[in-house]
Scaffold this motif. Structure first.
Motif, short mmCIF file in Angstrom:
data_model
loop_
_atom_site.label_atom_id
_atom_site.label_comp_id
_atom_site.label_asym_id
_atom_site.label_seq_id
_atom_site.Cartn_x
_atom_site.Cartn_y
_atom_site.Cartn_z
N GLY A 63 0.77 -1.23 0.00
CA GLY A 63 0.00 0.00 0.00
C GLY A 63 0.80 1.28 0.00
O GLY A 63 0.33 2.32 0.45
N PHE A 64 2.01 1.26 -0.57
CA PHE A 64 2.84 2.46 -0.63
C PHE A 64 2.91 3.00 -2.05
O PHE A 64 2.94 2.23 -3.01
CB PHE A 64 4.27 2.16 -0.14
CG PHE A 64 4.35 1.98 1.33
CD1 PHE A 64 4.55 3.07 2.17
CD2 PHE A 64 4.22 0.72 1.89
CE1 PHE A 64 4.62 2.90 3.54
CE2 PHE A 64 4.29 0.54 3.26
CZ PHE A 64 4.49 1.63 4.08
N THR A 123 -0.60 4.91 0.40
CA THR A 123 -1.38 5.43 -0.72
C THR A 123 -2.61 6.18 -0.22
O THR A 123 -3.31 5.71 0.67
CB THR A 123 -1.79 4.28 -1.65
OG1 THR A 123 -0.61 3.62 -2.09
CG2 THR A 123 -2.58 4.77 -2.84
N ARG A 124 -2.80 7.35 -0.80
CA ARG A 124 -3.98 8.17 -0.53
C ARG A 124 -4.73 8.33 -1.84
O ARG A 124 -4.23 7.96 -2.90
CB ARG A 124 -3.57 9.54 0.01
CG ARG A 124 -2.62 9.48 1.20
CD ARG A 124 -2.28 10.87 1.70
NE ARG A 124 -1.94 11.80 0.64
CZ ARG A 124 -0.78 12.45 0.55
NH1 ARG A 124 0.17 12.24 1.42
NH2 ARG A 124 -0.56 13.30 -0.43
N GLU A 125 -5.90 8.95 -1.78
CA GLU A 125 -6.67 9.09 -3.03
C GLU A 125 -6.01 10.02 -4.03
O GLU A 125 -6.24 9.91 -5.22
CB GLU A 125 -8.11 9.52 -2.75
CG GLU A 125 -8.25 10.82 -1.99
CD GLU A 125 -9.69 11.10 -1.64
OE1 GLU A 125 -10.18 12.16 -2.05
OE2 GLU A 125 -10.30 10.27 -0.96
#
Length: 147
Positions: free
Chosen positions: A66-67, A82-84
């Motif tokens: 998730g990076f 991770t962000r939107e």
């Protein structure tokens, strides 16, 4: 840490359950996207020019956890959860970074690998990497190079 082993060690750490929110990693930014280079040799005679895995290989290791890449400055890559609004366009991030050349990997070669089509650049990159290993006496040193 043995030279060139950062991606393998990072993968092991993340698989063990450690979950940071941010990772700063030394990467071999001379190997441009979309190429993924990862040294596999444990030999102490590892070429100093091949000091780490490439940005593409680091992304491949970190994405399943998730990076996403936030910033690249020369040999340092900053990955965050991770962000939107992420991931950024990684090629734009690469092209705006200060990619540095060195005696063993001149900037002209980096530009060639970046701007040639993949089918032409991949064998050239392979030859350059194997020549660096050969110069250190490791003609059959293991590494991965993929797209």
């Amino acid at each position: 840490m043995p030279l060139g082993r950062s991606c393998q060690m990072l993968r092991s750490i993340l698989r063990s359950g450690v979950r940071p929110r941010m990772i700063a990693l030394f990467v071999l930014s001379q190997v441009p996207l979309p190429f993924k280079f990862m040294p596999l040799s444990l030999d102490e005679r590892h070429p100093s020019a091949l000091l780490s895995c490439s940005l593409g290989a680091a992304e491949e290791v970190l994405a399943p956890f998730g990076f996403s890449l936030l910033r690249l400055t020369g040999p340092y890559a900053l990955f965050v959860k991770t962000r939107e609004d992420l991931p950024l366009n990684n090629l734009d991030c690469y092209r705006s970074a200060s990619v540095w050349g060195m005696k063993d990997i001149p900037l002209a070669s980096v530009r060639e690998w970046l701007f040639l089509n993949v089918e032409e650049a991949l064998p050239r990159l392979w030859r350059n990497i194997t020549a660096l290993y050969a110069a250190e006496g490791q003609v059959d040193a293991p590494f991965t190079l993929a797209v």
